[in-house]
Design a protein around this motif. Sequence first.
Motif, PDB file in Angstrom:
ATOM      1  N   GLU A  54      93.776  20.742  18.811  1.00 27.30           N
ATOM      2  CA  GLU A  54      92.850  21.273  17.815  1.00 27.30           C
ATOM      3  C   GLU A  54      93.029  20.566  16.474  1.00 27.30           C
ATOM      4  OE1 GLU A  54      91.222  25.492  17.435  1.00 27.30           O
ATOM      5  OE2 GLU A  54      92.936  25.487  16.058  1.00 27.30           O
ATOM      6  N   ILE A  55      94.259  20.331  16.070  1.00 27.53           N
ATOM      7  CA  ILE A  55      94.514  19.636  14.808  1.00 27.53           C
ATOM      8  C   ILE A  55      93.997  18.208  14.872  1.00 27.53           C
ATOM      9  CG2 ILE A  55      96.354  18.745  13.323  1.00 27.53           C
ATOM     10  CD1 ILE A  55      97.847  21.428  14.014  1.00 27.53           C
ATOM     11  N   ALA A  56      94.198  17.531  15.998  1.00 26.38           N
ATOM     12  CA  ALA A  56      93.674  16.168  16.147  1.00 26.38           C
ATOM     13  C   ALA A  56      92.153  16.170  16.025  1.00 26.38           C
ATOM     14  CB  ALA A  56      94.106  15.577  17.488  1.00 26.38           C
ATOM     15  N   LEU A  57      91.512  17.144  16.634  1.00 28.95           N
ATOM     16  CA  LEU A  57      90.061  17.258  16.527  1.00 28.95           C
ATOM     17  C   LEU A  57      89.649  17.458  15.070  1.00 28.95           C
ATOM     18  CD1 LEU A  57      87.636  19.231  18.725  1.00 28.95           C
ATOM     19  CD2 LEU A  57      87.666  19.648  16.287  1.00 28.95           C
ATOM     20  N   LEU A  58      90.316  18.352  14.372  1.00 27.20           N
ATOM     21  CA  LEU A  58      89.978  18.617  12.966  1.00 27.20           C
ATOM     22  C   LEU A  58      90.204  17.380  12.103  1.00 27.20           C
ATOM     23  CD1 LEU A  58      91.456  22.207  12.643  1.00 27.20           C
ATOM     24  CD2 LEU A  58      89.040  21.572  12.786  1.00 27.20           C
ATOM     25  N   GLU A  59      91.256  16.629  12.392  1.00 32.09           N
ATOM     26  CA  GLU A  59      91.505  15.396  11.643  1.00 32.09           C
ATOM     27  C   GLU A  59      90.402  14.369  11.918  1.00 32.09           C
ATOM     28  OE1 GLU A  59      95.558  14.589  12.777  1.00 32.09           O
ATOM     29  OE2 GLU A  59      96.308  15.584  10.975  1.00 32.09           O
ATOM     30  N   ARG A  60      89.930  14.301  13.167  1.00 27.91           N
ATOM     31  CA  ARG A  60      88.816  13.400  13.475  1.00 27.91           C
ATOM     32  C   ARG A  60      87.557  13.820  12.731  1.00 27.91           C
ATOM     33  NH1 ARG A  60      90.495  14.150  18.696  1.00 27.91           N
ATOM     34  NH2 ARG A  60      88.613  15.332  19.217  1.00 27.91           N
ATOM     35  N   VAL A  61      87.306  15.112  12.693  1.00 26.40           N
ATOM     36  CA  VAL A  61      86.113  15.607  12.008  1.00 26.40           C
ATOM     37  C   VAL A  61      86.186  15.297  10.519  1.00 26.40           C
ATOM     38  CG1 VAL A  61      84.848  17.690  11.349  1.00 26.40           C
ATOM     39  CG2 VAL A  61      85.603  17.391  13.701  1.00 26.40           C
ATOM     40  N   THR A  62      87.343  15.471   9.920  1.00 21.48           N
ATOM     41  CA  THR A  62      87.441  15.208   8.481  1.00 21.48           C
ATOM     42  C   THR A  62      87.324  13.729   8.172  1.00 21.48           C
ATOM     43  OG1 THR A  62      89.863  15.196   8.539  1.00 21.48           O
ATOM     44  CG2 THR A  62      88.776  17.276   7.955  1.00 21.48           C
ATOM     45  N   SER A  63      87.636  12.880   9.155  1.00 23.14           N
ATOM     46  CA  SER A  63      87.453  11.448   8.930  1.00 23.14           C
ATOM     47  C   SER A  63      86.063  11.003   9.375  1.00 23.14           C
ATOM     48  CB  SER A  63      88.533  10.642   9.663  1.00 23.14           C
ATOM     49  OG  SER A  63      88.351  10.751  11.064  1.00 23.14           O
ATOM     50  N   LEU A  64      85.288  11.959   9.890  1.00 27.78           N
ATOM     51  CA  LEU A  64      83.900  11.733  10.307  1.00 27.78           C
ATOM     52  C   LEU A  64      83.756  10.738  11.451  1.00 27.78           C
ATOM     53  CD1 LEU A  64      82.107  11.743   6.861  1.00 27.78           C
ATOM     54  CD2 LEU A  64      82.376  13.626   8.459  1.00 27.78           C
ATOM     55  N   SER A  65      84.772  10.652  12.299  1.00 28.94           N
ATOM     56  CA  SER A  65      84.630   9.795  13.476  1.00 28.94           C
ATOM     57  C   SER A  65      83.857  10.555  14.547  1.00 28.94           C
ATOM     58  CB  SER A  65      86.001   9.383  14.007  1.00 28.94           C
ATOM     59  OG  SER A  65      86.712  10.521  14.421  1.00 28.94           O
ATOM     60  N   SER A  66      83.316   9.836  15.499  1.00 28.57           N
ATOM     61  CA  SER A  66      82.532  10.460  16.555  1.00 28.57           C
ATOM     62  C   SER A  66      83.452  11.130  17.567  1.00 28.57           C
ATOM     63  CB  SER A  66      81.688   9.413  17.277  1.00 28.57           C
ATOM     64  OG  SER A  66      80.801   8.821  16.385  1.00 28.57           O
ATOM     65  N   PRO A  67      83.049  12.282  18.071  1.00 26.03           N
ATOM     66  CA  PRO A  67      83.877  12.957  19.069  1.00 26.03           C
ATOM     67  C   PRO A  67      83.663  12.371  20.449  1.00 26.03           C
ATOM     68  CG  PRO A  67      81.910  14.230  18.694  1.00 26.03           C
ATOM     69  CD  PRO A  67      81.857  13.035  17.755  1.00 26.03           C
ATOM     70  N   PRO A  68      84.652  12.478  21.308  1.00 27.03           N
ATOM     71  CA  PRO A  68      84.424  12.060  22.683  1.00 27.03           C
ATOM     72  C   PRO A  68      83.444  13.017  23.342  1.00 27.03           C
ATOM     73  CG  PRO A  68      86.637  12.968  22.415  1.00 27.03           C
ATOM     74  CD  PRO A  68      86.011  12.934  21.066  1.00 27.03           C
TER      75      PRO A  68
END
Length: 118
Positions: A54-68
């Motif tokens: 969940e934290i990795a997902l939130l970090e991806r979202v805050t960096s605005l990268s695309s989700p898998p």
Amino acid sequence: MTLVETLDEDLRFPAAISERVGLELVRRLQETPSHVEVIRTRLSQECPATAKEEIALLERVTSLSSPPSRQPCAPLSLTQPRQIVVEYDQEKGRVELTGDGIDAEFVAALEAWLTQPD
């Protein structure tokens, strides 16, 4: 706006979110309120099963990268609670947790919760 008010229903492991990640999320949400739906969508699509995911997902979202790309998943099952025995010794000021439900993820979430400011 607080993270808990905004995403409490969507987060599975809110106590494990670091201050840095939490502050970045709040900043992003204040800048662009539409990010709330982006975060909710990604959380429901990726269904993180652990605090680390969940934290990795939130970090991806805050960096605005695309989700898998993933298929939606079922909610966490609440029918099988963790098997934990709690023993409290008031004289010694000691609490002991034992059982199969205690793992590194549980300990990390517990420590994060215990160290939260009031």
